[in-house]
Motif scaffolding. Structure first.
Motif, PDB file in Angstrom:
ATOM      1  N   CYS A 268       0.807  -1.226   0.000  1.00 19.79           N
ATOM      2  CA  CYS A 268       0.000   0.000   0.000  1.00 19.79           C
ATOM      3  C   CYS A 268       0.839   1.276   0.000  1.00 19.79           C
ATOM      4  O   CYS A 268       0.289   2.376  -0.090  1.00 19.79           O
ATOM      5  CB  CYS A 268      -0.959   0.000   1.179  1.00 19.79           C
ATOM      6  N   GLY A 269       2.166   1.156   0.108  1.00 14.76           N
ATOM      7  CA  GLY A 269       3.031   2.335   0.077  1.00 14.76           C
ATOM      8  C   GLY A 269       4.308   2.065  -0.699  1.00 14.76           C
ATOM      9  O   GLY A 269       4.945   1.027  -0.503  1.00 14.76           O
ATOM     10  N   LEU A 270       4.676   2.979  -1.591  1.00 12.89           N
ATOM     11  CA  LEU A 270       5.917   2.882  -2.370  1.00 12.89           C
ATOM     12  C   LEU A 270       6.527   4.274  -2.491  1.00 12.89           C
ATOM     13  O   LEU A 270       5.841   5.228  -2.858  1.00 12.89           O
ATOM     14  CB  LEU A 270       5.662   2.340  -3.778  1.00 12.89           C
ATOM     15  N   LYS A 271       7.830   4.396  -2.201  1.00 12.69           N
ATOM     16  CA  LYS A 271       8.523   5.675  -2.360  1.00 12.69           C
ATOM     17  C   LYS A 271       9.988   5.424  -2.715  1.00 12.69           C
ATOM     18  O   LYS A 271      10.694   4.710  -1.997  1.00 12.69           O
ATOM     19  CB  LYS A 271       8.461   6.516  -1.071  1.00 12.69           C
ATOM     20  N   TRP A 272      10.449   6.028  -3.824  1.00  9.59           N
ATOM     21  CA  TRP A 272      11.864   6.001  -4.179  1.00  9.59           C
ATOM     22  C   TRP A 272      12.590   7.150  -3.477  1.00  9.59           C
ATOM     23  O   TRP A 272      12.033   8.242  -3.320  1.00  9.59           O
ATOM     24  CB  TRP A 272      12.047   6.151  -5.689  1.00  9.59           C
ATOM     25  N   SER A 273      13.832   6.896  -3.077  1.00 12.81           N
ATOM     26  CA  SER A 273      14.647   7.961  -2.493  1.00 12.81           C
ATOM     27  C   SER A 273      15.009   8.979  -3.564  1.00 12.81           C
ATOM     28  O   SER A 273      14.894   8.712  -4.763  1.00 12.81           O
ATOM     29  CB  SER A 273      15.921   7.373  -1.873  1.00 12.81           C
ATOM     30  N   ALA A 274      15.450  10.155  -3.138  1.00 15.90           N
ATOM     31  CA  ALA A 274      15.784  11.228  -4.081  1.00 15.90           C
ATOM     32  C   ALA A 274      16.899  10.804  -5.033  1.00 15.90           C
ATOM     33  O   ALA A 274      16.923  11.219  -6.197  1.00 15.90           O
ATOM     34  CB  ALA A 274      16.183  12.485  -3.318  1.00 15.90           C
ATOM     35  N   SER A 275      17.811   9.977  -4.571  1.00 14.30           N
ATOM     36  CA  SER A 275      18.910   9.520  -5.418  1.00 14.30           C
ATOM     37  C   SER A 275      18.467   8.468  -6.418  1.00 14.30           C
ATOM     38  O   SER A 275      19.183   8.173  -7.383  1.00 14.30           O
ATOM     39  CB  SER A 275      20.029   8.936  -4.544  1.00 14.30           C
ATOM     40  N   GLY A 276      17.290   7.883  -6.206  1.00 16.63           N
ATOM     41  CA  GLY A 276      16.820   6.824  -7.075  1.00 16.63           C
ATOM     42  C   GLY A 276      17.500   5.489  -6.831  1.00 16.63           C
ATOM     43  O   GLY A 276      17.324   4.551  -7.604  1.00 16.63           O
ATOM     44  N   GLN A 277      18.252   5.396  -5.741  1.00 15.13           N
ATOM     45  CA  GLN A 277      19.004   4.175  -5.463  1.00 15.13           C
ATOM     46  C   GLN A 277      18.230   3.215  -4.573  1.00 15.13           C
ATOM     47  O   GLN A 277      18.337   2.002  -4.719  1.00 15.13           O
ATOM     48  CB  GLN A 277      20.335   4.522  -4.796  1.00 15.13           C
ATOM     49  N   GLN A 278      17.437   3.751  -3.643  1.00 12.77           N
ATOM     50  CA  GLN A 278      16.715   2.901  -2.704  1.00 12.77           C
ATOM     51  C   GLN A 278      15.205   3.102  -2.824  1.00 12.77           C
ATOM     52  O   GLN A 278      14.719   4.216  -3.037  1.00 12.77           O
ATOM     53  CB  GLN A 278      17.156   3.188  -1.265  1.00 12.77           C
ATOM     54  N   LEU A 279      14.480   1.993  -2.681  1.00 13.66           N
ATOM     55  CA  LEU A 279      13.020   1.995  -2.700  1.00 13.66           C
ATOM     56  C   LEU A 279      12.512   1.524  -1.350  1.00 13.66           C
ATOM     57  O   LEU A 279      12.974   0.511  -0.814  1.00 13.66           O
ATOM     58  CB  LEU A 279      12.499   1.065  -3.805  1.00 13.66           C
ATOM     59  N   ALA A 280      11.552   2.269  -0.790  1.00 14.10           N
ATOM     60  CA  ALA A 280      10.885   1.852   0.441  1.00 14.10           C
ATOM     61  C   ALA A 280       9.490   1.368   0.091  1.00 14.10           C
ATOM     62  O   ALA A 280       8.776   1.998  -0.699  1.00 14.10           O
ATOM     63  CB  ALA A 280      10.802   3.013   1.432  1.00 14.10           C
ATOM     64  N   SER A 281       9.107   0.233   0.665  1.00 14.12           N
ATOM     65  CA  SER A 281       7.775  -0.316   0.440  1.00 14.12           C
ATOM     66  C   SER A 281       7.135  -0.643   1.784  1.00 14.12           C
ATOM     67  O   SER A 281       7.799  -1.119   2.704  1.00 14.12           O
ATOM     68  CB  SER A 281       7.834  -1.572  -0.432  1.00 14.12           C
ATOM     69  N   GLY A 282       5.835  -0.362   1.886  1.00 15.27           N
ATOM     70  CA  GLY A 282       5.080  -0.685   3.092  1.00 15.27           C
ATOM     71  C   GLY A 282       3.883  -1.530   2.731  1.00 15.27           C
ATOM     72  O   GLY A 282       3.290  -1.366   1.652  1.00 15.27           O
ATOM     73  N   GLY A 283       3.520  -2.442   3.623  1.00 21.83           N
ATOM     74  CA  GLY A 283       2.446  -3.358   3.289  1.00 21.83           C
ATOM     75  C   GLY A 283       1.439  -3.563   4.397  1.00 21.83           C
ATOM     76  O   GLY A 283       1.639  -3.146   5.552  1.00 21.83           O
ATOM     77  N   ASN A 284       0.355  -4.226   4.042  1.00 15.95           N
ATOM     78  CA  ASN A 284      -0.678  -4.578   5.001  1.00 15.95           C
ATOM     79  C   ASN A 284      -0.222  -5.681   5.948  1.00 15.95           C
ATOM     80  O   ASN A 284      -0.931  -6.017   6.895  1.00 15.95           O
ATOM     81  CB  ASN A 284      -1.946  -5.013   4.254  1.00 15.95           C
ATOM     82  N   ASP A 285       0.961  -6.241   5.704  1.00 18.36           N
ATOM     83  CA  ASP A 285       1.539  -7.249   6.599  1.00 18.36           C
ATOM     84  C   ASP A 285       2.379  -6.609   7.699  1.00 18.36           C
ATOM     85  O   ASP A 285       3.147  -7.306   8.373  1.00 18.36           O
ATOM     86  CB  ASP A 285       2.387  -8.243   5.800  1.00 18.36           C
ATOM     87  N   ASN A 286       2.262  -5.291   7.866  1.00 16.15           N
ATOM     88  CA  ASN A 286       2.958  -4.517   8.922  1.00 16.15           C
ATOM     89  C   ASN A 286       4.457  -4.391   8.660  1.00 16.15           C
ATOM     90  O   ASN A 286       5.203  -3.988   9.559  1.00 16.15           O
ATOM     91  CB  ASN A 286       2.749  -5.125  10.319  1.00 16.15           C
ATOM     92  N   LEU A 287       4.905  -4.714   7.476  1.00 14.52           N
ATOM     93  CA  LEU A 287       6.339  -4.714   7.162  1.00 14.52           C
ATOM     94  C   LEU A 287       6.729  -3.507   6.330  1.00 14.52           C
ATOM     95  O   LEU A 287       5.929  -2.978   5.545  1.00 14.52           O
ATOM     96  CB  LEU A 287       6.726  -5.986   6.405  1.00 14.52           C
ATOM     97  N   VAL A 288       7.976  -3.095   6.508  1.00 11.77           N
ATOM     98  CA  VAL A 288       8.626  -2.118   5.633  1.00 11.77           C
ATOM     99  C   VAL A 288       9.873  -2.779   5.059  1.00 11.77           C
ATOM    100  O   VAL A 288      10.653  -3.383   5.812  1.00 11.77           O
ATOM    101  CB  VAL A 288       9.016  -0.836   6.393  1.00 11.77           C
ATOM    102  N   HIS A 289      10.040  -2.689   3.750  1.00 15.40           N
ATOM    103  CA  HIS A 289      11.249  -3.217   3.116  1.00 15.40           C
ATOM    104  C   HIS A 289      12.023  -2.085   2.460  1.00 15.40           C
ATOM    105  O   HIS A 289      11.427  -1.146   1.915  1.00 15.40           O
ATOM    106  CB  HIS A 289      10.910  -4.261   2.046  1.00 15.40           C
ATOM    107  N   ILE A 290      13.337  -2.173   2.526  1.00 15.63           N
ATOM    108  CA  ILE A 290      14.221  -1.267   1.793  1.00 15.63           C
ATOM    109  C   ILE A 290      14.908  -2.101   0.717  1.00 15.63           C
ATOM    110  O   ILE A 290      15.575  -3.098   1.011  1.00 15.63           O
ATOM    111  CB  ILE A 290      15.275  -0.619   2.715  1.00 15.63           C
ATOM    112  N   TRP A 291      14.725  -1.675  -0.527  1.00 19.58           N
ATOM    113  CA  TRP A 291      15.318  -2.357  -1.667  1.00 19.58           C
ATOM    114  C   TRP A 291      16.386  -1.457  -2.270  1.00 19.58           C
ATOM    115  O   TRP A 291      16.164  -0.261  -2.452  1.00 19.58           O
ATOM    116  CB  TRP A 291      14.258  -2.670  -2.726  1.00 19.58           C
ATOM    117  N   ASP A 292      17.533  -2.028  -2.589  1.00 20.45           N
ATOM    118  CA  ASP A 292      18.640  -1.263  -3.174  1.00 20.45           C
ATOM    119  C   ASP A 292      18.901  -1.785  -4.579  1.00 20.45           C
ATOM    120  O   ASP A 292      19.095  -2.983  -4.786  1.00 20.45           O
ATOM    121  CB  ASP A 292      19.900  -1.398  -2.316  1.00 20.45           C
TER     122      ASP A 292
END
Length: 454
Positions: A268-292
């Protein structure tokens, strides 16, 4: 040695002593205004003699002093200020400083006191309210976005409307058929002219807002609704109810270039960092992931960089800090109510603040070190926080239902909010930027081939 020589020697010593004392006095009066120099002339010799003889005897042998004499001694001590404890003394007061030049404009520019910044006025009410009928009251969707060309997009049911902030005009971009609707997410591309529209049937449409025409449809990635979108230059990242996150290169026919798997429920949530290097994702499973991207691009399984498990409810609110690239703010739903701050290089939680209500959205100020949070039950308010102290600067109320969506104007001053009460409000929360910077124009190249791809 004869008497004449002795007298001559004594005179020379006396002259040298007075000469030295005179030099010290002269130097102290002109050069050493910040020091105290011992000087016997400041001593009270009578008081010193009294303390060393009679006063000392009175203290050591109080029994030999008659009551009448003791009373007289106390009266005398009070009259002559003899109730002191110090014998040695320095100059009573330092000499007054000599002001040779008037004070104003004499200090170097780097030493002058900076003028106090006036306290910013934060309006307590919205400056504009628009009707938003048929706005879907769903916490997990993303139906509001403000593009770099100063046009606000809002999805109401099956229709996407565009509101131009420069002239307050409204236009309809597209109405989706009932079979594939409603619209579940909208997100402007960096150029401010192309917009992605996520649909309930798992498809994503790309539109040219200037020409008011559809450019292409992205299919085959998800198997259920697409509730979150995030652009990273020519890459459009989509998050679905199926828990998948897909990177789509909109320049090529086979658009799916990466798939991130880590969430077990809806993204339910997606945001790329200003550098475009990292992606943050949030879900209904109460988790946040950082993808590089440097980690995932070479790995077919697309392993996350960090898995953050501290929230106890769905995480939709995500906001990258504009003045610290590795700082991410996240907000939890009704069962969590916390705003947490993360160092995305290390995965460490830096702070957690219980807001007392559901956190639906977060926005950083582009002007000050401040964070704005949008809330649901029970007050349905906006809260402005000072970072990093997290002191509340203002609480803004006006919506009668939870504030589901929030978007920031390109200049960083105004904020638009959409709530379950089917109203759209505009707030002047962040003030006026000190220096108005022109919005950089995005490279149109990534979208130049869209018209030819179907």
């Amino acid at each position: 040695m004869d008497a004449g020589s002795l007298n001559s020697s004594s005179n020379l010593k006396a002259q040298s002593r007075f000469s030295l004392q005179e030099q010290l006095l002269r130097r102290s009066s002109k050069e050493n205004l910040d020091r105290f120099i011992p000087n016997r002339s400041a001593m009270d010799w009578d008081y010193a003699h009294y303390m060393l003889t009679e006063g000392k005897q009175a203290k050591e042998n109080p029994a030999v002093i008659s009551p009448s004499r003791e009373a007289y001694r106390k009266r005398l001590a009070e009259a002559l200020h003899l109730n002191r404890t110090r014998i040695l003394a320095f100059k009573d007061k330092p000499p007054a400083p000599i002001e040779l030049i008037p004070q104003e404009n004499t200090s170097p520019s780097h030493l002058q006191a900076k003028p106090t910044k006036p306290r910013r006025h934060i309006p307590q009410t919205s400056e504009r309210t628009l009707d938003a009928p048929d706005l879907v009251d769903d916490f997990y969707l993303n139906l509001l976005d403000w593009g770099s060309s100063n046009v606000l997009a809002v999805a109401l049911g099956n229709t996407v409307y565009l509101w131009d902030a420069s002239d307050s005009s409204t236009s309809e971009l597209v109405t989706i058929d009932n079979e594939i609707g409603p619209v579940t997410s909208v997100n402007w591309a960096p150029d401010g002219h192309h917009i992605a529209i996520g649909l309930n049937n798992s498809e994503v449409q790309l539109w040219d807002s200037a020409a008011n025409r559809q450019l292409r449809t992205l299919r085959g990635g998800h198997i259920s609704r697409v509730g979150s979108l995030a652009w990273n230059n020519h890459i459009l990242t989509t998050g679905g109810m199926d828990g998948q996150i897909i990177n789509n290169d909109v320049r090529i026919r086979l658009h799916i270039v990466e798939t991130y798997r880590g969430h077990q429920q809806e993204v339910c949530g997606l945001k790329w960092s200003a550098s475009g290097q990292q992606l943050a994702s949030g879900g209904n499973d109460n988790l946040v992931h950082i993808w590089d991207r440097s980690v995932t691009s070479s790995n077919a399984a697309s392993q996350w960089l960090h898995r953050l498990e501290d929230h106890t409810s769905a995480v939709k609110a995500l906001a990258w800090c504009p003045f610290q690239g590795n700082l991410l703010a996240t907000g939890g739903g009704g069962g969590d109510r916390c705003i947490k701050f993360w160092n995305t290089h290390t995965g460490a939680c830096l702070n957690s603040v219980d807001t007392g209500s559901q956190v639906c959205s977060l926005l950083w100020s582009k002007i000050e070190r401040e964070l704005l949070s949008a809330h649901g039950f029970n007050q349905n308010q906006l809260t402005l926080w000072k970072y990093p102290s997290m002191v509340k600067m203002a609480e803004l109320t006006g919506h009668t239902s939870r504030i589901l969506f929030m978007a920031q104007s390109p200049d960083g001053c105004s904020v638009a909010t959409a709530a379950g009460d089917e109203t759209l409000k505009f707030w002047n929360v962040f003030g006026i930027p000190e220096v108005a910077k022109p919005t950089p124009k995005a490279n149109p190249e990534p979208f130049s081939h869209l018209a030819r791809i179907r």
